[in-house]
Enzyme design. Structure first.
Site, mmCIF file in Angstrom:
data_model
loop_
_atom_site.group_PDB
_atom_site.id
_atom_site.type_symbol
_atom_site.label_atom_id
_atom_site.label_comp_id
_atom_site.label_asym_id
_atom_site.label_seq_id
_atom_site.Cartn_x
_atom_site.Cartn_y
_atom_site.Cartn_z
ATOM 1 N N GLY A 1 1.185 -1.575 0.602
ATOM 2 C CA GLY A 1 0.210 -0.294 -0.072
ATOM 3 C C GLY A 1 0.448 0.999 -0.164
ATOM 4 N N ASP B 1 0.823 -8.904 1.930
ATOM 5 C CA ASP B 1 -0.380 -8.469 1.384
ATOM 6 C C ASP B 1 -1.293 -8.989 0.163
ATOM 7 O OD1 ASP B 1 -0.613 -4.437 0.367
ATOM 8 O OD2 ASP B 1 -1.739 -5.807 -0.497
ATOM 9 N N GLY C 1 -3.795 -2.742 -2.937
ATOM 10 C CA GLY C 1 -1.970 -2.286 -2.993
ATOM 11 C C GLY C 1 -2.377 -2.854 -4.270
ATOM 12 N N ALA D 1 -1.784 0.481 12.626
ATOM 13 C CA ALA D 1 -2.482 1.846 12.500
ATOM 14 C C ALA D 1 -3.588 1.972 12.271
ATOM 15 C CB ALA D 1 -1.951 1.625 10.505
ATOM 16 N N TYR E 1 -15.168 1.075 8.167
ATOM 17 C CA TYR E 1 -12.968 1.419 8.491
ATOM 18 C C TYR E 1 -13.624 2.545 9.470
ATOM 19 C CZ TYR E 1 -8.955 4.363 7.425
ATOM 20 O OH TYR E 1 -7.612 3.960 7.796
ATOM 21 N N TYR F 1 -5.366 -7.269 24.328
ATOM 22 C CA TYR F 1 -4.337 -7.821 24.266
ATOM 23 C C TYR F 1 -3.296 -7.611 24.805
ATOM 24 C CZ TYR F 1 -5.233 -11.748 20.750
ATOM 25 O OH TYR F 1 -5.577 -13.236 20.273
#
Ligand code: UDP
Length: 320
Positions: free
Chosen positions: A10, A31, A36, A119, A150, A164
């Site tokens: 990407g 990927d 990407g 990210a 999203y 976690y």
């Protein structure tokens, strides 16, 4: 370190791979090429510090050898519904990359006792009721809105990373990335900087959605990667905003790009293609990044746009 980077082909993932390799690390790039492009990694073919694995992160991930760190960048990221690369046209893949992909990559980090960096995004703040947005702001998000696949996937991802971290003691980092531009952006992903630059280079009017008063704050990719690398090496486990704090309206961005490209065609107003829920303002509060990472952006938007023009000219076939 041996570092697994998902979303390696990407825009941001490929710049991150380059930087990590330059810093002496061994990078395993992953990927599935949904958004990407192999072209972004072409220059790494044959590089002894790089191994590429084509894999969808929403399926079980087998990472070969020792892994010291995982950086999860895989996800569609453009909100444009007219582009086939926009997440409104890839809603299930987007939710799976943020949810299952985050789960699987955290599983890799747990199995290898590796550091983990997610990210995340300014989108977790939604259409913010607070401006600028500090990390302490919880956001204003429509869970079933046009951006929800999203926004909510990334909000879930943050919650999973913290789970976690707290439950399995994984050494985690969360970067909240604000609008960024640079080379290797897809020309056809429908985002404002590639749209405006291409229109300006073709001497066409720039398509301003709505009345153009909505604001964003644009960060040059090299500045962003520097901030992410500093966060990765820090010991900050709570989310950190990385972005350029200089806020501008889409009208001001259009004027700037028209001036730089010497485009006399001006602008044309268009119906907002983002169906409402287009955040009206967005500006990172980067106090935390300044304090704990000693980081702030170095490249202003005029300089950054000038730096990416050769890339767009090349991709558009305007250079012999
Ligand atoms: N936008 C615009 N013209 C375009 C593309 C986008 O005016 O050709 C606007 C869009 O409505 C939004 C802003 O530019 O307010 C940034 O959009 P982008 O898709 O780049 O990303 P976002 O920050 O919304 O995720």
């Amino acid at each position: 370190m041996n570092i697994l980077v998902t979303g390696a082909a990407g825009f941001l993932g490929s710049h991150l791979c380059d930087r990590l390799i330059k810093d002496g690390h061994f990078v395993i790039g992953m990927d599935n090429f949904i958004t990407g492009s192999p072209k972004n990694l072409e220059h790494l073919a044959g590089n002894e510090q790089f191994l590429f694995i084509k894999q969808d992160v929403s399926n079980f991930i087998f990472a070969p050898g020792e892994i010291d760190a995982v950086m999860h960048f895989a996800s569609p990221a453009s909100p444009n519904k007219e582009s086939r690369f926009g997440y409104p046209n890839l809603p299930i893949q987007t939710m799976k990359a943020g949810a299952l992909g985050t789960h699987n990559t955290l599983g890799v980090a747990k199995a290898h006792h590796a550091r983990y960096l997610l990210a995340s995004t300014s989108e977790i703040y939604g259409d913010p009721a607070v401006n600028p947005q500090p990390e302490s702001y919880w956001g204003h998000v429509n869970p079933i809105g046009p951006r929800s696949m999203y926004d909510e996937a990334k909000r879930f991802a943050e919650a999973l990373v913290m789970s976690y971290h707290n439950f399995h003691s994984i050494d985690t980092r969360i970067v909240r990335i604000f609008n960024t531009y640079g080379t290797r952006m897809r020309l056809d992903d429908g985002r404002v900087v590639p749209n405006f630059i291409q229109q300006a280079l073709r001497k066409e009017p720039l398509t301003v959605y709505g009345d153009g008063s909505q604001t964003r704050s644009f960060c040059f990719v090299d500045d962003l990667i520097e901030g992410i690398v500093r966060l990765f090496h820090s010991d900050e486990t709570m989310p950190v905003n990385i972005g350029n704090p200089v806020e501008m309206s889409m009208l001001a961005l259009a004027d700037t790009i028209n001036q730089i490209c010497d485009n006399p065609a001006g602008i044309k107003f268009m119906k907002n293609l983002q169906l409402g829920n287009d955040p009206k303002r967005r500006q990172p509060d980067i106090t935390k990044a300044k304090q704990i990472l000693d980081w702030s952006p170095q490249v202003n938007v005029e300089e950054g746009i000038r730096r990416v023009l050769p890339y767009f000219k090349q991709e558009m076939g305007l250079v012999e």
